[in-house]
Design a protein around this motif. Structure first.
Motif, PDB file in Angstrom:
ATOM      1  N   GLU A 196      56.226  55.458  73.367  1.00 10.16           N
ATOM      2  CA  GLU A 196      57.156  55.713  74.452  1.00 10.16           C
ATOM      3  C   GLU A 196      56.517  55.530  75.820  1.00 10.16           C
ATOM      4  O   GLU A 196      57.147  55.769  76.834  1.00 10.16           O
ATOM      5  N   VAL A 197      55.259  55.149  75.844  1.00  5.77           N
ATOM      6  CA  VAL A 197      54.567  54.985  77.132  1.00  5.77           C
ATOM      7  C   VAL A 197      55.199  53.839  77.909  1.00  5.77           C
ATOM      8  O   VAL A 197      55.436  52.754  77.362  1.00  5.77           O
ATOM      9  N   PRO A 198      55.486  54.043  79.191  1.00  5.87           N
ATOM     10  CA  PRO A 198      56.122  52.978  79.988  1.00  5.87           C
ATOM     11  C   PRO A 198      55.227  51.757  80.131  1.00  5.87           C
ATOM     12  O   PRO A 198      54.001  51.849  80.100  1.00  5.87           O
ATOM     13  N   ARG A 199      55.863  50.604  80.301  1.00  2.67           N
ATOM     14  CA  ARG A 199      55.144  49.393  80.671  1.00  2.67           C
ATOM     15  C   ARG A 199      54.937  49.431  82.183  1.00  2.67           C
ATOM     16  O   ARG A 199      55.876  49.636  82.948  1.00  2.67           O
ATOM     17  N   VAL A 200      53.695  49.216  82.614  1.00  2.00           N
ATOM     18  CA  VAL A 200      53.345  49.354  84.030  1.00  2.00           C
ATOM     19  C   VAL A 200      52.691  48.077  84.531  1.00  2.00           C
ATOM     20  O   VAL A 200      51.798  47.533  83.881  1.00  2.00           O
ATOM     21  N   SER A 201      53.131  47.598  85.691  1.00  2.62           N
ATOM     22  CA  SER A 201      52.500  46.472  86.370  1.00  2.62           C
ATOM     23  C   SER A 201      51.961  46.952  87.713  1.00  2.62           C
ATOM     24  O   SER A 201      52.589  47.783  88.386  1.00  2.62           O
ATOM     25  N   VAL A 202      50.781  46.428  88.089  1.00  2.00           N
ATOM     26  CA  VAL A 202      50.103  46.844  89.308  1.00  2.00           C
ATOM     27  C   VAL A 202      49.653  45.604  90.058  1.00  2.00           C
ATOM     28  O   VAL A 202      49.249  44.611  89.439  1.00  2.00           O
ATOM     29  N   ASP A 203      49.698  45.649  91.391  1.00  2.48           N
ATOM     30  CA  ASP A 203      49.409  44.434  92.156  1.00  2.48           C
ATOM     31  C   ASP A 203      47.934  44.062  92.199  1.00  2.48           C
ATOM     32  O   ASP A 203      47.561  42.946  91.851  1.00  2.48           O
ATOM     33  N   ILE A 204      47.044  44.957  92.616  1.00  2.00           N
ATOM     34  CA  ILE A 204      45.648  44.578  92.838  1.00  2.00           C
ATOM     35  C   ILE A 204      44.714  45.409  91.963  1.00  2.00           C
ATOM     36  O   ILE A 204      45.051  46.520  91.531  1.00  2.00           O
ATOM     37  N   ALA A 205      43.510  44.890  91.760  1.00  2.00           N
ATOM     38  CA  ALA A 205      42.567  45.501  90.821  1.00  2.00           C
ATOM     39  C   ALA A 205      42.175  46.939  91.186  1.00  2.00           C
ATOM     40  O   ALA A 205      42.068  47.778  90.277  1.00  2.00           O
ATOM     41  N   PRO A 206      41.924  47.297  92.460  1.00  2.00           N
ATOM     42  CA  PRO A 206      41.552  48.690  92.747  1.00  2.00           C
ATOM     43  C   PRO A 206      42.652  49.690  92.372  1.00  2.00           C
ATOM     44  O   PRO A 206      42.357  50.760  91.830  1.00  2.00           O
ATOM     45  N   VAL A 207      43.911  49.361  92.662  1.00  2.00           N
ATOM     46  CA  VAL A 207      45.006  50.256  92.292  1.00  2.00           C
ATOM     47  C   VAL A 207      45.206  50.234  90.780  1.00  2.00           C
ATOM     48  O   VAL A 207      45.486  51.273  90.163  1.00  2.00           O
ATOM     49  N   HIS A 208      45.062  49.070  90.171  1.00  2.00           N
ATOM     50  CA  HIS A 208      45.129  48.952  88.715  1.00  2.00           C
ATOM     51  C   HIS A 208      44.107  49.884  88.067  1.00  2.00           C
ATOM     52  O   HIS A 208      44.383  50.522  87.036  1.00  2.00           O
ATOM     53  N   SER A 209      42.928  50.001  88.661  1.00  2.00           N
ATOM     54  CA  SER A 209      41.893  50.872  88.131  1.00  2.00           C
ATOM     55  C   SER A 209      42.333  52.331  88.144  1.00  2.00           C
ATOM     56  O   SER A 209      42.093  53.076  87.186  1.00  2.00           O
ATOM     57  N   ILE A 210      42.974  52.752  89.223  1.00  4.54           N
ATOM     58  CA  ILE A 210      43.463  54.129  89.322  1.00  4.54           C
ATOM     59  C   ILE A 210      44.535  54.385  88.264  1.00  4.54           C
ATOM     60  O   ILE A 210      44.519  55.415  87.575  1.00  4.54           O
ATOM     61  N   VAL A 211      45.462  53.445  88.112  1.00  2.00           N
ATOM     62  CA  VAL A 211      46.528  53.595  87.117  1.00  2.00           C
ATOM     63  C   VAL A 211      45.934  53.637  85.713  1.00  2.00           C
ATOM     64  O   VAL A 211      46.340  54.444  84.866  1.00  2.00           O
ATOM     65  N   ALA A 212      44.964  52.770  85.448  1.00  2.71           N
ATOM     66  CA  ALA A 212      44.333  52.742  84.129  1.00  2.71           C
ATOM     67  C   ALA A 212      43.652  54.070  83.825  1.00  2.71           C
ATOM     68  O   ALA A 212      43.685  54.559  82.684  1.00  2.71           O
ATOM     69  N   ALA A 213      43.036  54.679  84.838  1.00  2.00           N
ATOM     70  CA  ALA A 213      42.384  55.968  84.637  1.00  2.00           C
ATOM     71  C   ALA A 213      43.395  57.054  84.298  1.00  2.00           C
ATOM     72  O   ALA A 213      43.145  57.920  83.450  1.00  2.00           O
ATOM     73  N   VAL A 214      44.561  57.019  84.943  1.00  2.00           N
ATOM     74  CA  VAL A 214      45.587  58.028  84.693  1.00  2.00           C
ATOM     75  C   VAL A 214      46.249  57.817  83.331  1.00  2.00           C
ATOM     76  O   VAL A 214      46.551  58.778  82.611  1.00  2.00           O
ATOM     77  N   MET A 215      46.460  56.579  82.952  1.00  2.00           N
ATOM     78  CA  MET A 215      47.075  56.304  81.652  1.00  2.00           C
ATOM     79  C   MET A 215      46.100  56.580  80.515  1.00  2.00           C
ATOM     80  O   MET A 215      46.510  56.968  79.412  1.00  2.00           O
ATOM     81  N   GLY A 216      44.823  56.393  80.752  1.00  2.00           N
ATOM     82  CA  GLY A 216      43.831  56.685  79.738  1.00  2.00           C
ATOM     83  C   GLY A 216      44.051  55.890  78.464  1.00  2.00           C
ATOM     84  O   GLY A 216      44.313  54.681  78.505  1.00  2.00           O
ATOM     85  N   GLU A 217      43.952  56.560  77.333  1.00  2.00           N
ATOM     86  CA  GLU A 217      44.098  55.905  76.039  1.00  2.00           C
ATOM     87  C   GLU A 217      45.558  55.731  75.624  1.00  2.00           C
ATOM     88  O   GLU A 217      45.840  55.156  74.575  1.00  2.00           O
ATOM     89  N   LEU A 218      46.486  56.203  76.469  1.00  2.00           N
ATOM     90  CA  LEU A 218      47.904  56.098  76.126  1.00  2.00           C
ATOM     91  C   LEU A 218      48.445  54.684  76.306  1.00  2.00           C
ATOM     92  O   LEU A 218      49.422  54.303  75.658  1.00  2.00           O
ATOM     93  N   GLY A 219      47.851  53.901  77.176  1.00  2.00           N
ATOM     94  CA  GLY A 219      48.360  52.551  77.415  1.00  2.00           C
ATOM     95  C   GLY A 219      47.527  51.836  78.454  1.00  2.00           C
ATOM     96  O   GLY A 219      46.685  52.439  79.129  1.00  2.00           O
ATOM     97  N   GLN A 220      47.780  50.544  78.616  1.00  2.00           N
ATOM     98  CA  GLN A 220      47.056  49.715  79.569  1.00  2.00           C
ATOM     99  C   GLN A 220      48.038  49.085  80.558  1.00  2.00           C
ATOM    100  O   GLN A 220      48.993  48.433  80.140  1.00  2.00           O
ATOM    101  N   PRO A 221      47.828  49.276  81.860  1.00  2.00           N
ATOM    102  CA  PRO A 221      48.696  48.613  82.839  1.00  2.00           C
ATOM    103  C   PRO A 221      48.391  47.128  82.919  1.00  2.00           C
ATOM    104  O   PRO A 221      47.285  46.682  82.565  1.00  2.00           O
ATOM    105  N   ASP A 222      49.370  46.348  83.363  1.00  2.00           N
ATOM    106  CA  ASP A 222      49.199  44.915  83.574  1.00  2.00           C
ATOM    107  C   ASP A 222      48.840  44.666  85.037  1.00  2.00           C
ATOM    108  O   ASP A 222      49.410  45.279  85.935  1.00  2.00           O
TER     109      ASP A 222
END
Length: 342
Positions: free
Chosen positions: A18-44
């Motif tokens: 049920e984890v949402p699909r997430v898209s992020v514009d730039i790598a630094p913000v993508h890194s923050i999102v990836a840290a928050v999502m953790g093992e639940l999912g990977q942002p694009d």
């Protein structure tokens, strides 16, 4: 049949289905999102490392990921004006958050002219703010209650309509607001909490995990800030120049202010008059360091005279995308500046 069994098993046993699909514009913000999502999912990631966020043509895979997104986090049209149209056309059903337009974001203005006056630190986030770092981790403990709080978010979709109004307010300042706000780690900390909230709205079953990850990221920001402070402390007060004014947030947070920029933007060649003005400033202050970026030709900095060149990378072009990129980005910037000014 085997595929159906696998799919059924994933849905039955894995909350991450049920984890949402997430898209992020730039790598630094993508890194923050990836840290928050953790093992639940990977942002694009929409804009790959090494590409300019100011103008980019998406590959089909990136456009497809944006089309499938439930959530989009981006820095807004001030950084990537070209992305506004694709978000509306491809991700029209998604929730899109302009992080520069968030009230939690601490903003700085673009500095005018070839030479900068010393920052007066009246923006409310100078070095003294670091005394409060020990309290930040505790603030995130309140996120454990977010799962319950989100039961009241039936109008969340309407709330996002209000973001459009907030964005309009920022549009009035599009020419003066510096969009490189990710280079202040306090903004990254605030965004991690926002990202956890937004993910929890769409995925309340995992709200506690998102909150825990955001709290862990906040604690890592405390350690990161201390590490960067230790790196830049010995060279604080030494004058340097930059290729273009992209580091104001980093400079302001860590009290290491550039004295000028050779180019008004990263897309414009500097005028002869601008170079002359900056060369005079460099000579008068005895600046010994000039910062360039991987995509720029450093030869143009030769016009400034005898200065040592240091390469900095505000987007993480040479780093591997993922949750560790954000910390690596700031420490590498601090190290490059320190090496250039020693």
């Amino acid at each position: 049949m085997r595929n159906l069994v696998v799919i059924f098993g994933v849905c039955a046993n894995g909350a991450w289905a049920e984890v949402p699909r997430v898209s992020v514009d730039i790598a630094p913000v993508h890194s923050i999102v990836a840290a928050v999502m953790g093992e639940l999912g990977q942002p694009d990631l929409i804009v790959p490392p090494g590409a300019s966020p100011h103008g980019y043509s998406m590959r089909p895979s990136e456009a497809r990921a944006l089309d499938q997104a439930d959530l989009v986090f981006w820095m807004g049209s001030g950084l990537s004006p070209w992305l506004e149209g694709p978000i509306e056309s491809l991700a029209g059903d998604a929730t899109a958050l302009d992080l520069l337009a968030r009230p939690e974001t601490q903003l700085l203005e673009v500095r005018d002219g070839a030479t900068f006056e010393a920052d007066d630190h009246d923006h409310g986030h100078g070095g003294d703010d670091h005394d409060d770092h020990d309290d930040h981790g505790d603030d995130h403990d309140d996120h454990d209650d977010h799962g319950d709080d989100h039961d009241d978010h039936d109008d969340h979709g309407d709330d996002h309509d209000d973001h459009d109004d907030h964005g309009d307010d920022h549009d009035d300042h599009a020419e003066v607001v510096d969009p490189h706000a990710w280079l202040d780690p306090e903004n990254a900390r605030a965004w991690a909490a926002v990202i956890a909230d937004e993910l929890s709205v769409m995925d309340p079953d995992n709200a506690a995990e998102y909150a825990k990850n955001a709290a862990a990221f906040s604690n890592s920001i405390n350690e990161l800030t201390d590490e960067v402070e230790a790196i830049v402390a010995p060279i604080r007060g030494r004058p340097f120049v930059v290729f273009h004014d992209a580091y104001h947030y980093f400079e302001h947070r860590f009290d290491v202010e550039a004295v000028g920029a050779i180019s008004a933007t990263d897309a414009a060649a500097p005028s002869a008059a601008r170079v002359s003005e900056l060369r005079d400033k460099v000579a008068s202050l005895g600046a010994v360091c000039a910062l360039t970026e991987p995509q720029f030709n450093p030869a143009i900095l030769d016009a400034l005279g005898e200065v040592k060149l240091g390469e900095v990378d505000p987007l993480g072009a040479t780093l591997e995308a993922g949750p560790d990129l954000y910390g690596q980005l700031l420490t590498s910037m601090a190290t490059s500046l320190s090496n250039c000014l020693k």
